[in-house]
Design a protein around this motif. Structure first.
Motif, PDB file in Angstrom:
ATOM      1  N   LEU A   1      13.523 -39.878 111.854  1.00 23.98           N
ATOM      2  CA  LEU A   1      12.821 -40.004 110.579  1.00 23.98           C
ATOM      3  C   LEU A   1      11.360 -39.563 110.684  1.00 23.98           C
ATOM      4  O   LEU A   1      10.426 -40.341 110.530  1.00 23.98           O
ATOM      5  N   THR A   2      11.181 -38.271 110.954  1.00 19.87           N
ATOM      6  CA  THR A   2       9.845 -37.677 110.948  1.00 19.87           C
ATOM      7  C   THR A   2       9.417 -37.423 109.496  1.00 19.87           C
ATOM      8  O   THR A   2      10.245 -37.477 108.575  1.00 19.87           O
ATOM      9  N   ASP A   3       8.145 -37.114 109.305  1.00 17.61           N
ATOM     10  CA  ASP A   3       7.659 -36.793 107.960  1.00 17.61           C
ATOM     11  C   ASP A   3       8.423 -35.598 107.387  1.00 17.61           C
ATOM     12  O   ASP A   3       8.758 -35.568 106.191  1.00 17.61           O
ATOM     13  N   HIS A   4       8.680 -34.611 108.253  1.00 15.48           N
ATOM     14  CA  HIS A   4       9.404 -33.409 107.804  1.00 15.48           C
ATOM     15  C   HIS A   4      10.820 -33.769 107.369  1.00 15.48           C
ATOM     16  O   HIS A   4      11.296 -33.301 106.324  1.00 15.48           O
ATOM     17  N   TYR A   5      11.482 -34.599 108.164  1.00 12.31           N
ATOM     18  CA  TYR A   5      12.857 -34.995 107.841  1.00 12.31           C
ATOM     19  C   TYR A   5      12.898 -35.759 106.517  1.00 12.31           C
ATOM     20  O   TYR A   5      13.762 -35.510 105.670  1.00 12.31           O
ATOM     21  N   ILE A   6      11.949 -36.670 106.332  1.00 11.00           N
ATOM     22  CA  ILE A   6      11.932 -37.463 105.098  1.00 11.00           C
ATOM     23  C   ILE A   6      11.665 -36.587 103.888  1.00 11.00           C
ATOM     24  O   ILE A   6      12.227 -36.792 102.815  1.00 11.00           O
ATOM     25  N   ASN A   7      10.808 -35.580 104.063  1.00 13.28           N
ATOM     26  CA  ASN A   7      10.554 -34.643 102.974  1.00 13.28           C
ATOM     27  C   ASN A   7      11.824 -33.879 102.599  1.00 13.28           C
ATOM     28  O   ASN A   7      12.147 -33.715 101.415  1.00 13.28           O
ATOM     29  N   LEU A   8      12.549 -33.409 103.611  1.00 12.58           N
ATOM     30  CA  LEU A   8      13.817 -32.711 103.353  1.00 12.58           C
ATOM     31  C   LEU A   8      14.838 -33.650 102.721  1.00 12.58           C
ATOM     32  O   LEU A   8      15.601 -33.249 101.836  1.00 12.58           O
ATOM     33  N   LEU A   9      14.832 -34.883 103.189  1.00 11.85           N
ATOM     34  CA  LEU A   9      15.743 -35.888 102.645  1.00 11.85           C
ATOM     35  C   LEU A   9      15.478 -36.103 101.156  1.00 11.85           C
ATOM     36  O   LEU A   9      16.403 -36.160 100.335  1.00 11.85           O
ATOM     37  N   TYR A  10      14.211 -36.215 100.817  1.00  8.59           N
ATOM     38  CA  TYR A  10      13.809 -36.417  99.422  1.00  8.59           C
ATOM     39  C   TYR A  10      14.246 -35.243  98.552  1.00  8.59           C
ATOM     40  O   TYR A  10      14.715 -35.425  97.430  1.00  8.59           O
ATOM     41  N   ARG A  11      14.083 -34.014  99.085  1.00  9.57           N
ATOM     42  CA  ARG A  11      14.465 -32.830  98.322  1.00  9.57           C
ATOM     43  C   ARG A  11      15.969 -32.733  98.116  1.00  9.57           C
ATOM     44  O   ARG A  11      16.438 -32.324  97.059  1.00  9.57           O
ATOM     45  N   SER A  12      16.711 -33.059  99.147  1.00  6.20           N
ATOM     46  CA  SER A  12      18.160 -32.844  99.105  1.00  6.20           C
ATOM     47  C   SER A  12      18.921 -33.969  98.411  1.00  6.20           C
ATOM     48  O   SER A  12      20.057 -33.770  97.960  1.00  6.20           O
ATOM     49  N   ALA A  13      18.308 -35.130  98.287  1.00  6.56           N
ATOM     50  CA  ALA A  13      18.993 -36.297  97.724  1.00  6.56           C
ATOM     51  C   ALA A  13      19.634 -36.054  96.354  1.00  6.56           C
ATOM     52  O   ALA A  13      20.744 -36.541  96.100  1.00  6.56           O
ATOM     53  N   PRO A  14      18.978 -35.308  95.435  1.00  4.37           N
ATOM     54  CA  PRO A  14      19.589 -35.136  94.112  1.00  4.37           C
ATOM     55  C   PRO A  14      20.946 -34.438  94.116  1.00  4.37           C
ATOM     56  O   PRO A  14      21.687 -34.521  93.137  1.00  4.37           O
ATOM     57  N   LEU A  15      21.270 -33.757  95.209  1.00  5.52           N
ATOM     58  CA  LEU A  15      22.541 -33.033  95.257  1.00  5.52           C
ATOM     59  C   LEU A  15      23.700 -33.900  95.749  1.00  5.52           C
ATOM     60  O   LEU A  15      24.809 -33.393  95.953  1.00  5.52           O
ATOM     61  N   HIS A  16      23.461 -35.197  95.901  1.00  3.40           N
ATOM     62  CA  HIS A  16      24.503 -36.030  96.511  1.00  3.40           C
ATOM     63  C   HIS A  16      25.793 -36.068  95.705  1.00  3.40           C
ATOM     64  O   HIS A  16      26.875 -36.207  96.273  1.00  3.40           O
ATOM     65  N   ASP A  17      25.720 -35.961  94.391  1.00  2.88           N
ATOM     66  CA  ASP A  17      26.934 -36.021  93.563  1.00  2.88           C
ATOM     67  C   ASP A  17      27.246 -34.703  92.863  1.00  2.88           C
ATOM     68  O   ASP A  17      27.906 -34.686  91.830  1.00  2.88           O
ATOM     69  N   ILE A  18      26.790 -33.579  93.442  1.00  5.76           N
ATOM     70  CA  ILE A  18      27.021 -32.283  92.822  1.00  5.76           C
ATOM     71  C   ILE A  18      28.515 -31.988  92.678  1.00  5.76           C
ATOM     72  O   ILE A  18      28.953 -31.252  91.787  1.00  5.76           O
ATOM     73  N   GLY A  19      29.329 -32.594  93.537  1.00  3.79           N
ATOM     74  CA  GLY A  19      30.769 -32.371  93.494  1.00  3.79           C
ATOM     75  C   GLY A  19      31.444 -32.924  92.247  1.00  3.79           C
ATOM     76  O   GLY A  19      32.605 -32.586  91.952  1.00  3.79           O
ATOM     77  N   LYS A  20      30.724 -33.747  91.475  1.00  5.79           N
ATOM     78  CA  LYS A  20      31.321 -34.314  90.263  1.00  5.79           C
ATOM     79  C   LYS A  20      31.633 -33.256  89.203  1.00  5.79           C
ATOM     80  O   LYS A  20      32.412 -33.511  88.286  1.00  5.79           O
ATOM     81  N   VAL A  21      31.019 -32.076  89.346  1.00 10.34           N
ATOM     82  CA  VAL A  21      31.337 -31.018  88.386  1.00 10.34           C
ATOM     83  C   VAL A  21      32.810 -30.617  88.482  1.00 10.34           C
ATOM     84  O   VAL A  21      33.363 -30.010  87.562  1.00 10.34           O
ATOM     85  N   GLY A  22      33.436 -30.949  89.584  1.00  4.45           N
ATOM     86  CA  GLY A  22      34.850 -30.599  89.761  1.00  4.45           C
ATOM     87  C   GLY A  22      35.817 -31.698  89.380  1.00  4.45           C
ATOM     88  O   GLY A  22      37.031 -31.542  89.549  1.00  4.45           O
TER      89      GLY A  22
END
Length: 402
Positions: free
Chosen positions: A221-242
């Motif tokens: 959990l580096t600052d860089h990792y947390i930043n990437l985590l924050y960015r990527s989090a909104p895509l967690h349910d992208i599969g619901k389009v299917g």
């Protein structure tokens, strides 16, 4: 001891004009020499072509050099009583305001060791006394041309750096907007979820930040990792389009067949991100986390989750963090199949899942920072928190379609 300069032929009248800078009266040359005769001679030589400043001491020369507008070039005598030319040059180089001004030493010393020392300290050139006017003008011109080129390159580099920074910022915003747009596309079909994306981003960032000093997670959990985590989090349910609308928006509890289809959204999401990555043939770090979160955020610590039945440390850190963030938000949010749950009740359910559904240490971090999670929920709460259909109160085991 300062040597007196002796002017030799050719006369000033016969000296050639040495290019654009030779007639640029805005170009400033500072002469530092303790002998007034030398200052007079050099000033007479240079003033027809440049703006000339002159002083007899090294200390005053340093002060003048640091003022605006600063000199474009300094002619500096080596042997002076208050400060030697070497000491003046070192002082100029140590000052950020004057460190880039080119300096030409004036000296009667013919010792190559002295010249080598001056060049090592950062002198641009040496002129040996007695001077030849044409040589002085030629070397001054050469150094001014070199400075002009350096300044141009510096300006070009600054412009390029500014443009690169602007484009990086623009690309960063484009990336963030694209992520949000894709994530919203999935959430639009769940009309009642509202600010779910913003809340889960806030939860996962807060949860990760609370664990950065934990021995199990500090390396990850580096600052860089947390930043990437924050960015990527909104895509967690992208599969619901299917997922078909009759399942995704069903107001009641899903039957076994429907639940099996609902569970496929996890792999559908990670597969979609993987395919997009292959299409552009570029590996992006935040997409690696996005795939992890999308694919495994429904796994459980005890191995009873889906889609792969992973357990404990086999579940990626990113997915374990999202599991808590996503379930908490599902519990406190009104859905077509259930009403919103009070914060305290949701907290108790998360606590009860410690070591079963959720990583024990992550659960402890959530409970320790619970007030912050409530604050995030309140900050991004739905404007209309009421479900759009009459809810069916679910079983306490919670069939959350997160």
């Amino acid at each position: 001891m300062t040597q007196t300069l002796a002017l030799t032929s050719p006369s000033l009248a016969t000296l050639p004009i040495l290019g654009p800078t030779a007639t640029d009266t805005k170009t400033i040359i500072l002469i530092i020499d303790d002998a007034s005769e030398s200052l007079t001679m050099l000033s007479a030589l240079l003033r027809p072509h440049y703006r000339v400043l002159a002083t007899t001491t090294g200390a005053s020369g340093c002060r003048i050099a640091g003022r605006a507008p600063k000199p474009d070039l300094i002619l500096l005598d080596v042997m002076m009583p208050d400060m030697t030319g070497y000491e003046v040059l070192k002082h100029l180089r140590d000052n950020p305001k004057t460190g880039d001004i080119p300096v030409i030493f004036l000296t009667a010393l013919a010792n190559t060791g002295d010249e080598e020392l001056g060049l090592q300290l950062g002198a641009a050139d040496y002129i040996i006394k007695p001077i030849i006017p044409a040589v002085v003008l030629a070397r001054v011109h050469t150094q001014l041309e070199a400075k002009l080129a350096r300044d141009w390159m510096k300006d070009q580099n600054a412009t390029l750096e500014a443009e690169v920074a602007r484009r990086m910022t623009e690309n960063d915003f484009t990336q963030r907007v694209s992520i949000q747009a894709l994530a919203r596309l999935a959430e639009i079909r769940n009309e009642e979820t509202g600010n779910h994306l913003l809340r889960t981003q806030g939860y996962i960032q807060r949860l990760a930040t609370g664990l950065i000093r934990h021995p199990r997670f500090a390396a990850t959990l580096t600052d860089h990792y947390i930043n990437l985590l924050y960015r990527s989090a909104p895509l967690h349910d992208i599969g619901k389009v299917g997922i078909p609308d009759h399942i995704l928006r069903k107001p009641g509890k899903l039957n076994a067949a429907e639940w099996a289809i609902m569970q496929t959204h996890a792999k559908l999401g990670s597969d979609a991100i993987e395919q997009a990555e292959q299409d552009i043939n570029i590996h992006l770090a935040f997409l690696t986390l996005a795939k992890e979160i999308a694919h495994w955020h429904h796994e459980k610590w005890d191995g009873s989750g889906y889609p792969d039945g992973l357990a404990q440390e086999d579940i990626p850190v990113s997915a374990r963090l999202m599991a808590i963030a996503d379930v908490f938000d599902a519990l406190i949010s009104a859905r077509t199949y259930k009403p919103a749950m009070p914060y305290a009740q949701a907290r108790d359910i998360i606590a009860a899942g410690r070591g079963k559904h959720f990583d024990p240490d992550m659960t402890d971090a959530f409970l320790a920072g619970f007030d912050d999670f409530v604050a995030i929920a309140e900050r991004y709460r739905n404007l209309d928190s009421k479900p759009k259909r009459h809810p069916v109160i679910p079983d306490p085991t919670i069939q959350t379609r997160t």
